[in-house]
Design an enzyme around this catalytic site. Structure first.
Site, short mmCIF file in Angstrom:
data_model
loop_
_atom_site.label_atom_id
_atom_site.label_comp_id
_atom_site.label_asym_id
_atom_site.label_seq_id
_atom_site.Cartn_x
_atom_site.Cartn_y
_atom_site.Cartn_z
N CYS A 83 0.16 1.12 -9.39
CA CYS A 83 0.37 1.73 -8.01
C CYS A 83 1.49 1.03 -7.42
CB CYS A 83 -0.79 1.78 -7.13
SG CYS A 83 -1.67 0.33 -6.92
N HIS B 172 -5.32 -0.03 -3.43
CA HIS B 172 -4.51 0.68 -3.71
C HIS B 172 -3.26 0.37 -2.92
CE1 HIS B 172 -2.57 4.03 -5.91
NE2 HIS B 172 -2.60 4.79 -4.62
N ASP C 45 0.42 9.45 -1.95
CA ASP C 45 -0.11 8.64 -2.93
C ASP C 45 0.39 8.59 -4.33
OD1 ASP C 45 -2.40 7.58 -4.45
OD2 ASP C 45 -3.83 8.44 -3.35
#
Length: 252
Positions: free
Chosen positions: A77, A190, A208
């Site tokens: 991520c 995250h 995201d």
């Protein structure tokens, strides 16, 4: 007499078409994402689109969406977020072999820079991700300045101010490191870019990078702030924000 339209009108038409195109392009992926809890608002909804169109702090949205990537693996991520920002800043990129002689930052060639390995290796990131400090250090392997703000060091008002100021300005970006479970998503820590702020709802848009898991969502600033005040077990410090500027600009 011909009717004249304000520039803002044409921008909104373009933005609406762009959102629609993105939703079409990612539709199959979004159809498989996890269900959202009631506290989160899907960008690809009537309310989500309205928030975007009425936002006055959205300068990062188009540059980031033009360079959006889904993270290559479960731990990438941070890498995906960095690649989006470097491309959005239009920095000189390395050659991407998969695209012939064309230059573009990718999740593969990002680690080709010799300075990145001194921070953390691609193999290590693939196993355990990265901390907030490592996120900033990897960014600064390239000609950018990255300013770290840990959640525990920011009041809610300061957290909001930093985000809004960044999203109102061009050519800088904000990445957030947060605990998903705090905003009622599935599990762990995250990293993703923020793209817009809607004032009356006090919500911020998270793009995201785990697109296979969750779509872009609007979340209340206070919820996201609480999610950055959680402890990252690797660093022993709280999560937080990284503000990214080209190196020729001064950091706020």
């Amino acid at each position: 007499m011909k009717k004249r339209f304000a520039p803002q009108y044409f921008f909104l038409i373009f933005l609406q078409a762009f959102v629609f195109t993105v939703c079409l392009h990612t539709g199959k992926q979004l159809a498989q994402t996890l269900a959202l809890s009631e506290n989160l608002i899907h960008l690809n909804s009537k309310q989500g689109e309205t928030y975007l169109f009425k936002s006055e702090a959205r300068t990062d949205y188009l540059p980031l969406m033009l360079h959006f990537v889904t993270q290559d693996n479960l731990a990438y991520c941070g890498v995906a977020s960095i690649v989006m920002v470097l491309n959005a800043l239009e920095l000189s990129a390395p050659i991407a072999p998969e695209y012939g002689s064309f230059r573009l930052f990718t999740q593969d060639n990002f680690f080709d820079h010799p300075n990145t390995e001194a921070v953390i290796t691609a193999e290590t990131v693939s196993r355990m991700g990265m901390t907030l400090k490592q996120l900033a250090q990897l960014l600064e392997s390239y000609p950018v300045q990255a300013q770290v703000h840990h959640g525990e060091d920011l009041t809610l008002a300061e957290f909001r101010r930093l985000i809004v100021e960044n999203l109102e300005q061009e050519n800088n970006f904000v990445l957030v490191n947060y605990l998903r479970s705090t905003i009622e998503q599935e599990r762990g820590g995250h990293i993703s870019p923020l793209a817009a702020y809607h004032q009356s709802s006090d919500r911020v848009l998270i793009l995201d990078v785990a697109r296979y898991k969750y779509p872009p969502v609007w979340v209340e600033v206070e919820e996201l702030w609480r999610a950055t005040q959680t402890i990252d077990r690797v660093s022993g410090k709280t999560r937080g924000l990284v503000l990214v500027n080209p190196s020729h600009q001064s950091v706020r």
